[in-house]
Design a protein around this motif. Structure first.
Motif, short mmCIF file in Angstrom:
data_model
loop_
_atom_site.label_atom_id
_atom_site.label_comp_id
_atom_site.label_asym_id
_atom_site.label_seq_id
_atom_site.Cartn_x
_atom_site.Cartn_y
_atom_site.Cartn_z
N ALA A 5 0.85 -1.19 0.00
CA ALA A 5 0.00 0.00 0.00
C ALA A 5 0.89 1.24 0.00
O ALA A 5 1.92 1.27 0.68
CB ALA A 5 -0.92 -0.01 1.22
N GLU A 6 0.49 2.25 -0.76
CA GLU A 6 1.31 3.46 -0.88
C GLU A 6 1.22 4.30 0.40
O GLU A 6 2.12 5.10 0.68
CB GLU A 6 0.82 4.32 -2.05
CG GLU A 6 0.94 3.66 -3.42
CD GLU A 6 -0.30 2.83 -3.79
OE1 GLU A 6 -1.12 2.53 -2.89
OE2 GLU A 6 -0.42 2.48 -4.98
N LEU A 7 0.10 4.19 1.11
CA LEU A 7 -0.11 4.99 2.31
C LEU A 7 -0.69 4.07 3.37
O LEU A 7 -1.18 2.99 3.08
CB LEU A 7 -1.12 6.12 2.01
CG LEU A 7 -0.68 7.18 0.99
CD1 LEU A 7 -1.87 8.02 0.56
CD2 LEU A 7 0.40 8.06 1.62
N ASP A 8 -0.68 4.52 4.62
CA ASP A 8 -1.20 3.68 5.69
C ASP A 8 -2.61 4.12 6.08
O ASP A 8 -3.25 4.89 5.37
CB ASP A 8 -0.26 3.68 6.89
CG ASP A 8 -0.16 5.08 7.48
OD1 ASP A 8 -1.04 5.93 7.21
OD2 ASP A 8 0.82 5.32 8.21
N ALA A 9 -3.08 3.63 7.22
CA ALA A 9 -4.43 3.97 7.65
C ALA A 9 -4.40 4.82 8.91
O ALA A 9 -5.34 4.81 9.71
CB ALA A 9 -5.24 2.69 7.88
N SER A 10 -3.33 5.56 9.06
CA SER A 10 -3.22 6.38 10.27
C SER A 10 -4.35 7.40 10.36
O SER A 10 -4.74 7.81 11.44
CB SER A 10 -1.87 7.09 10.29
OG SER A 10 -1.72 7.82 9.09
N ASP A 11 -4.90 7.77 9.21
CA ASP A 11 -6.01 8.72 9.22
C ASP A 11 -7.25 8.16 9.88
O ASP A 11 -8.16 8.91 10.23
CB ASP A 11 -6.34 9.14 7.78
CG ASP A 11 -6.64 7.93 6.89
OD1 ASP A 11 -5.95 6.90 7.02
OD2 ASP A 11 -7.59 8.01 6.09
N LEU A 12 -7.30 6.85 10.05
CA LEU A 12 -8.53 6.25 10.57
C LEU A 12 -8.50 6.01 12.07
O LEU A 12 -9.50 5.61 12.68
CB LEU A 12 -8.84 4.95 9.84
CG LEU A 12 -9.30 5.14 8.39
CD1 LEU A 12 -9.46 3.80 7.69
CD2 LEU A 12 -10.61 5.92 8.33
N ASP A 56 -8.61 4.85 15.67
CA ASP A 56 -9.03 3.57 16.24
C ASP A 56 -10.31 3.03 15.61
O ASP A 56 -10.99 2.18 16.18
CB ASP A 56 -9.13 3.64 17.77
CG ASP A 56 -10.09 4.71 18.23
OD1 ASP A 56 -10.71 5.33 17.33
OD2 ASP A 56 -10.21 4.92 19.44
N LEU A 57 -10.58 3.49 14.41
CA LEU A 57 -11.61 2.80 13.62
C LEU A 57 -11.06 1.50 13.03
O LEU A 57 -11.80 0.67 12.50
CB LEU A 57 -12.11 3.70 12.48
CG LEU A 57 -12.92 4.92 12.94
CD1 LEU A 57 -13.03 5.94 11.81
CD2 LEU A 57 -14.30 4.47 13.39
N VAL A 58 -9.75 1.36 13.15
CA VAL A 58 -9.08 0.22 12.53
C VAL A 58 -9.21 -1.02 13.41
O VAL A 58 -9.10 -0.94 14.63
CB VAL A 58 -7.60 0.56 12.28
CG1 VAL A 58 -6.79 -0.68 11.93
CG2 VAL A 58 -7.48 1.60 11.17
N ARG A 59 -9.46 -2.13 12.78
CA ARG A 59 -9.58 -3.39 13.51
C ARG A 59 -8.20 -3.87 13.94
O ARG A 59 -7.30 -4.03 13.11
CB ARG A 59 -10.24 -4.45 12.62
CG ARG A 59 -10.43 -5.80 13.31
CD ARG A 59 -11.31 -6.75 12.50
NE ARG A 59 -11.61 -7.95 13.26
CZ ARG A 59 -12.63 -8.77 13.03
NH1 ARG A 59 -13.45 -8.53 12.03
NH2 ARG A 59 -12.85 -9.84 13.79
#
Ligand SMILES: Cc1ncc(COP(=O)(O)O)c(C=O)c1O
Ligand SMILES: Cc1ncc(COP(=O)(O)O)c(C=O)c1O
Lengths: 448, 512, 512, 448
Positions: free
Chosen positions: B52-59, B61-64
């Motif tokens: 993935a080019e970017l991570d999910a830091s924008d999300l 604690d919506l992250v599982r």
């Protein structure tokens, strides 16, 4: 006719055994006035080559998603399905079998369904899942009906973030059964308004995440509020790949989770056939609509699988059944299960992350287009953007340039006053160059 | 013995001592195959994906963060797993599958190929209509075929299976009645009706009242007449009915129904028997679903997907749900919303435009057969069923011996009296003969029903082989060879399965 | 007992009294399937064709008037016939297929899909080159991968299988020798060589002289040196060799060969063991065929088609047969004729440009693996074979116990001594365990050879299951359970077949 | 990597059981100088999506025959193959099995081969057929070699109507074995010259009908002449559909018939894989190259099939084998057999007649084009025409217009002085409108 094996002499022999003078004699029960003397007014039979050509001509008048930049989501998603999935579901033994009524000679289908149910339960974070419903929208409507049955209440609160088609399908099924659906106002962050709509009549709250505008929400607070009011929480997901990145419905307190499973294993195909996922808490098991596959043993004690708890179903319970569903989405569920098995936990998580990353790239590119405003605060792989022009017109203009720019909200929810809002989606199939081409074309179009 | 209400045993009657499992899992070409969860795939995958080019830091604690619990397998393991499983299934492609009411006919591979053309498989339901003119034209053409074959003026394509079609029909009827301010609450249907009929009626908010059946397996007209009245919204009749018989008095049924201000819903699951020879529109039908996965051969896929378009009379047409297609000068247009020409539509049945994949297959099938071939379909299907009935009637007991049947032959279990053998036992014994059993214990109107539908795509040799096997079993039953039945199947991948145990303590998913 | 020269029995040793055939032809999911000629298809067809617009009166008595004798079946019957037959086959997709020297690895379905793109499947070999630039580019790309992986400067793509590739290589050698006026008449090859090696040498007009083998299963260098001389055109060595061993002295083999003015032909059937880790070009090889249907996974299809491109050294490159592809400024060009740059080509191997369908599959496979994945292929293949060798060596007798093997493990039948059980019996007993047997009685250099090639696409669990089964059989053999072996297979669609009877009075086609 | 199931921990465990410290330790026998330290200079692994895109781009640069008017033949023919054929040959059990060395678990393949052999024998009118060779051209070369072995003579006479590629393949194989090939001058009616070339050294005469110019010939007289001289007659057919209309080789006295079987069941695929048919008189059985499948019984007396007479083959006879062939065209033969079974006698005859009729329509249309001369007197579905310009240039010009006009003879046989001759072919896939478009474009082109 190539599909009809009986020869004229077979037919004559068979008539002789029957003791009937002619085929017509077998149709004596048809009122004479209704017997057609000859073929209806349609073209005669054609060879494979001719039919293939005709169908090919029709297909050539459609623009496949894979033919260029493509950004539609809104309930149906373009993903790459591994070739082995489509190969396997075309095996005669899966493709040309019926619902597994005779389990001794249907273990292939049954074991795959048991795997499917387990996968769906894991993804949704809930203990029980069924063997599929028609699609996400009918699963959603069935969830509302089940909640009404289970709570003996007659109102469903539908979040304004619920896909409008889902809301309409819920209304259609619910209102005839005397269950009211309270549809809240559409908004990018509509979930915020849900809690206040819950009251003592509320059978369930239906919340979608990521919602139709792409917004991802933690629904835990809604769950608490619903449960406090004695209502159930139904969590809807139209993009099953998001399960690989986001907290599951079960973890956030959902009682029922429904989803459109198309993204995993199934092509777009203009909207169907798809596969509805349906999972819930254990206490609701005997209220579940549709087929359930369960484990058992055979007469020698060997493990095997059967359709079970069929006393919920129409063929046993008739008008008291939990649903009228019979034929469901078996083969689509199989495709889902095979693709899911190929992905595995690691693959699904990575795929979800790639989707998210591509959507972030898309967000960045569109945000840089003069006049475009990104509306969705937190998204998985799709988001809403506001344009300085009606979105439908922009989509049509870009389509003429070979770019399918997304879904104008106006197409889903005409009265919503969101004519300038466009839903855009990126997946692992969206190349960097597609995004660049889109942003460039959009810049050009908006500059006009 | 555990039995269902319909008298169907649900657990094996013989107890075989729990034998030691054989060492290894395979023998010859067969493999005992574990579940994917037992295959040691907790850290494998069968796909290669880019970083993935970017991570999910924008999300945040919506992250599982919890483990999902999904095993993965490499592609070779996945392929092998499902190929092995597949070989534990019976299929039309393997042998006759005479499951009455299910119309298990040949599924042409051309249909599969056409459905996979990118122009059909890779189009999105919401992309601009100008970019899917071929798809809309195809829906329009399919509608034309269905309307012409049924002699009906309108069709709603979107229902996703037969039961969904029933719902569509009843909701259209309900809307039509409401439109004239007539809130009727009852639907009449015969006892022999398929379970979906009463279940659908209930879903559509109706009470179901049963119509009696005559001794010759048809709707009892006197009973129907007596139950018709101002509260009856619709009469639901299957024709040809689930006993495999044509409703001789169908004109009278529709006349009485209409005279009572009700609508005539016809369950068209058995349309295969009459396609090209009889148009339901000529019988006074107001609404009828067509299971494309029966008459028009879209594959059943082990339980779907299907498609259940509903043809409608002029009286009901205005209430059909969107979407539908209109052909205009500039091209085809999809009416998607309940406004304008669809203002009276009763609602929406599902998210998009129905089962496009099935439309492609069904239209391919129709064009291949043509008007002549479709008529032949009905004739051969009826011929085959009557042939089965003729060949088996000496040994079995036909439920309705007089007169011809349509596309399926119904027997009861009278012939098994005093043998100690049940319909279920006969079904399981048929497995040992290499066939899928007939439909059993349906319809409910005869005891121990055996409903045999050969379809028009069975060669005579296969039908004969099937009849020979049934006759062999009948002889064995009469000779008292009970073990052959009670122990059956002996030769399937598994012996008889215990359905009671499954239901008593449901295990609906794998757990570690 | 009838045995082949290699000691392989060819007819069952046990006689089972001819039992009455069961009634009916099916049981459970299995069907005894007759031949198409026995299915009553003398006046059927499974195709619908238009009427011909004109007749054949112009051809007079060139027209066939006699009956051809071809049965036809409707499509449902045809499908069922071949689906039933298919279920009588073992396949990689069903279970491990450890057929040594055959490299039965997973066949990705992506490769099948790509080969069926109309842009590859529906192009004619003689349509204008400007209209097939993609096909030529693909051939060029495939050539690039093959040359890079082997470290060789040229490749002839057109050979249609491994044996055809051998012929291509030897004819290039012959042409090169002739070009320098050197008419040599002998080819040296070890006894362990695959049968195609001597057969090809003979076809290319050479006499074959055998090279001795050392006790550790390699070419006896002294013997080779002694046999090299001015009459030797080529030395044909398989590397890794058919005993599954790397020819440690391969540099010396090539040095000696070249010193004697001969060429070094390497049989590359076992390239899978070294792909990405060793380049044959670095070993002094002059020509080597590559079975795309082994190392590069094009499916074997029950006996082909394959493809056998041959990589060539600079000395041999000018003699490669047309066609080949060159990349020029205006695009790709196919050199089809033995003139211009191909003036020295030794001739033509086949009508067109070789096995395009296999090129697509092989290149798809290569691109999927990449340089890293291909190296891993070799490593995992070698690891798996050594693991099998390690697990089985206690019970079986490894032919060359010392040192590692490469991609396959060779055992002899010493461990069966005094058991009365043969290698063939073990093979057949393995069928009852659910596996395809290993290669038996090849190579010829060890007695009762059992050559096991697991390949890199077997999961450890399946390899373990296989080893467990072999160990179980070894224990049974040692325990004297001879019946389990002599009667085997018990669980296959057929019991052991009588090959002697087949050969004694050949029945090679059906007759009424 | 998705195709490699071993995990790092599997590898470690396996190494431990082996007792090897590392993978490298298993490669100790490789001379250190030849051990590559890292991956070769090629791109790294790629996902399905990426590979599919790359291959798709290559495919898109080819012009499929089905994309418009198309008239190439000359040894490879475009026919419609029913969808069920390709479906069946993709079944795992057929696709992923090896040569049937273990007949007890390969009856599927073996029975199909037995059916294939019977069909080929029927079509060629000869008593014995093998289980396939690589293609028609290698089958032709093998036939020449077999004739030389059987007659112990060392000359083959090749008709000038033999496909030049076939003649070259024959020469290549024959001359190394000391068998001379006398190739007669190319001519539309070249068969007339064959008889005088036969002499006492002649092992066989190789005659093609329909020949490369499309000409159909009754070879009975050649058979008689050959037999009178103690030579064998090899009859070659590149268009197997022609068997449905024309007298069979066996009926005309052929000793060996070889053919390209591609037309039945197999796509064009740029020239391969195809399937060589090979049939002969019974007396030659033990000289046949390649696999033979034969009937036998199992230990219980049940009928079954095995590979037989393998003492002819390389794996038993080594340098004395009848051929070096090992892997042949099994799956293409299966496709042939399935398509042939679908056709049946009635279907094949009708298909052949449709092909012939379409070619006659093509002939008529081209004959009407000013400047075009039809050369082939009697044809099946292809014919040669003389143009007033070099044929290659005309083909290139029409290709630019989207019409693939056929094969210029110059492409096959450069030295022949037939640069103005074009081979054109029509099959059931040639629509009337294709023919009209071709004639129109040709008229235009020749007028320039
Ligand atoms: C008579 C009848 N009605 C209705 C149905 C329901 O159709 P579906 O399974 O497509 O929902 C069936 C299916 O079995 C049937 O046989
Ligand atoms: C070592 C070896 N050489 C050559 C061959 C011949 O290859 P093909 O079957 O492709 O002609 C084989 C095939 O089995 C082989 O194993």
């Amino acid at each position: 006719m190539r599909y009809l094996p009986l020869t004229p002499s077979d037919r004559a022999e068979m008539l002789a055994v029957i003791g009937a003078p002619s085929i017509d004699a077998l149709f004596v029960d048809v009122p004479p006035a209704a017997r057609l003397a000859g073929p209806v007014d349609l073209p005669p039979h054609q060879g494979e080559l001719e039919v293939e050509r005709a169908m090919g001509r029709l297909a050539a008048r459609n623009r496949p998603a894979g033919a260029g930049p493509f950004f539609c989501g809104a309930g149906a998603y373009r993903h790459h399905v591994p070739a082995s999935v489509d190969h396997l579901i075309q095996r005669s033994e899966f493709l040309t079998s019926y619902t597994p009524y005779q389990p001794e000679i249907a273990q292939g289908t049954l074991q795959a369904l048991f795997e499917f149910q387990t996968q769906v339960a894991s993804l949704t974070g809930l203990p029980v899942a069924n063997a599929s419903l028609y699609d996400g929208s009918t699963a959603c409507a069935e969830a509302v009906m089940m909640a009404a049955r289970a709570t003996r209440r007659s109102k469903a609160v539908l979040s304004g973030g619920l896909h409008p088609h889902y809301a309409e399908a819920c209304w259609t099924l619910a209102h005839t059964a005397g269950v009211a659906t309270q549809r809240l106002a559409a908004a990018v962050d509509a979930e915020a308004a849900v809690i206040e709509a819950i009251d003592a009549d509320t059978a369930c709250v239906v919340v979608q995440t990521p919602n139709v505008f792409g917004t991802v929400t933690d629904v835990s607070a809604i769950a608490e509020a619903a449960h406090a009011a004695g209502a159930l929480l139904v969590v809807v997901t139209t993009e099953a790949i998001s399960y690989g990145l986001l907290k599951s419905p079960g973890e956030m307190g959902a009682d029922i989770a429904v989803a459109e499973g198309q993204s995993i294993g199934n092509p777009l195909t203009f909207g169907g056939p798809y596969v509805g996922l349906f999972a819930c808490r254990e206490a609701l098991t005997r209220q579940i609509p549709g087929r359930l596959c369960g484990e058992t043993v055979d007469a020698e004690g060997k493990r095997g699988f059967v359709l079970t708890l069929s006393t919920r179903e129409q063929h046993i319970r008739r008008e008291k059944a939990t649903s009228n569903i019979c034929t469901n989405s078996g083969l689509c569920a199989l495709a889902f299960t095979i693709h899911m098995t190929l992905l595995g936990e690691a693959g699904l998580r990575r795929l979800a992350m790639v989707n998210h990353a591509r959507a972030r790239l898309l967000q960045g590119a569109l945000a840089a287009v003069p006049g475009v405003e990104v509306l969705t605060p937190r998204f998985f792989n799709e988001l809403a953007v506001r344009l300085p022009k009606p979105a439908a017109a922009v989509v049509n203009a870009l389509a003429a340039d070979g770019i399918i720019a997304g879904v104008p909200v106006s197409r889903l929810d005409p009265g919503g006053g969101m004519d300038d809002v466009l839903l855009v989606c990126a997946t692992e199939t969206t190349a960097h160059v597609d995004i660049a081409d889109f942003a460039e074309a959009l810049t050009r179009e908006l500059a006009q | 013995m555990t039995v269902l209400a319909v008298g169907r045993p649900t657990r094996p009657e013989i107890e075989i001592p729990n034998q030691a499992a054989p060492e290894g899992r395979g023998h010859g070409l067969a493999q005992d195959e574990p579940l994917i969860f037992e295959l040691d795939g907790w850290d494998k995958t069968g796909v290669d994906l880019p970083e993935a080019e970017l991570d999910a830091s924008d999300l945040g604690d919506l992250v599982r963060t919890s483990m999902i619990g999904l095993p993965g397998l490499s592609e070779p393991e996945t392929l092998r797993h499902y190929v092995r499983l597949s070989q534990k299934n019976h299929a039309i492609d393997l042998a006759m599958y005479p499951l009455g009411s299910c119309t298990m006919k040949h599924n042409p591979r051309l249909n599969e190929k056409m459905a996979r053309l990118p122009g059909f498989a890779d189009i999105h339901p919401l992309q601009p209509q100008s970019t899917v003119q071929g798809a809309l034209a195809l829906m329009d053409e399919l509608a034309h075929w269905l309307k012409t074959l049924t002699g009906m003026p309108a069709v709603a394509l979107s229902p996703k299976a037969g039961a969904h079609g029933e719902l569509c029909g009843l909701l259209a009827i309900r809307a039509a009645l409401e439109a004239r301010g007539d809130a009727r609450r009852t639907v009449l249907a015969p006892v022999s009706a398929h379970g979906t009929n009463p279940a659908t009626a209930a879903m559509a908010g109706y009470q179901v009242v049963e119509i009696a059946q005559t001794d010759d397996g048809r709707v009892d007209i006197a009973d129907l007449a007596s139950k018709l009245g101002p509260n009856v919204a619709a009469v639901m009749v299957t024709n040809p009915n689930t006993c495999g018989l044509f409703e001789r008095d169908v004109m009278e049924i529709s006349r009485l129904t209409h005279a009572a201000g009700a609508f005539f819903y016809c369950d068209g699951a058995n349309f295969n028997a009459i396609v090209g020879r009889v148009r339901p529109g000529d019988l006074g039908v107001d609404a009828m679903h067509i299971n494309l996965h029966k008459t028009f051969s879209t594959p059943h896929g082990g339980g779907g997907p299907g498609a259940g378009p509903v043809v409608l009379s002029a009286a009901l047409a205005p209430f059909a749900p969107a979407p539908w297609v209109v052909s205009e000068e500039e091209g085809w247009r999809l009416i998607e919303r309940n406004e304008g020409e669809a203002a009276q539509a009763f609602g929406r049945l599902c998210a998009f435009h129905g089962q496009m994949g099935m439309y492609v297959r069904a239209l391919t099938y129709m064009m291949s057969h043509g008007s002549d071939g479709l008529r032949q379909v009905a004739e051969d299907a009826v011929l085959a069923a009557n042939y089965v009935k003729a060949r088996l009637s000496g040994a079995l007991t036909a439920a309705f011996p007089d007169g011809p049947c349509m596309h399926e032959a119904l027997f009861d279990d009278t012939w098994l009296e005093d043998t100690g053998i049940s319909t279920l036992d006969v079904a399981k014994a048929l497995i040992d003969e290499g066939f899928h059993p007939m439909t059993m214990y349906f319809p409910l109107v005869v005891h121990g029903a055996m409903l045999i539908e050969p379809t028009e795509t069975e060669p005579k040799s296969e039908i004969d082989r099937f009849c020979d096997a049934v006759l062999r079993l009948a002889a064995a039953a009469k000779a008292g060879d009970v073990a052959r039945f009670k122990g059956a199947p002996f030769t399937a991948p598994l012996r008889r399965l215990d359905e009671t145990a499954a239901a008593r303590k449901p295990r609906l998913k794998w757990t570690a």
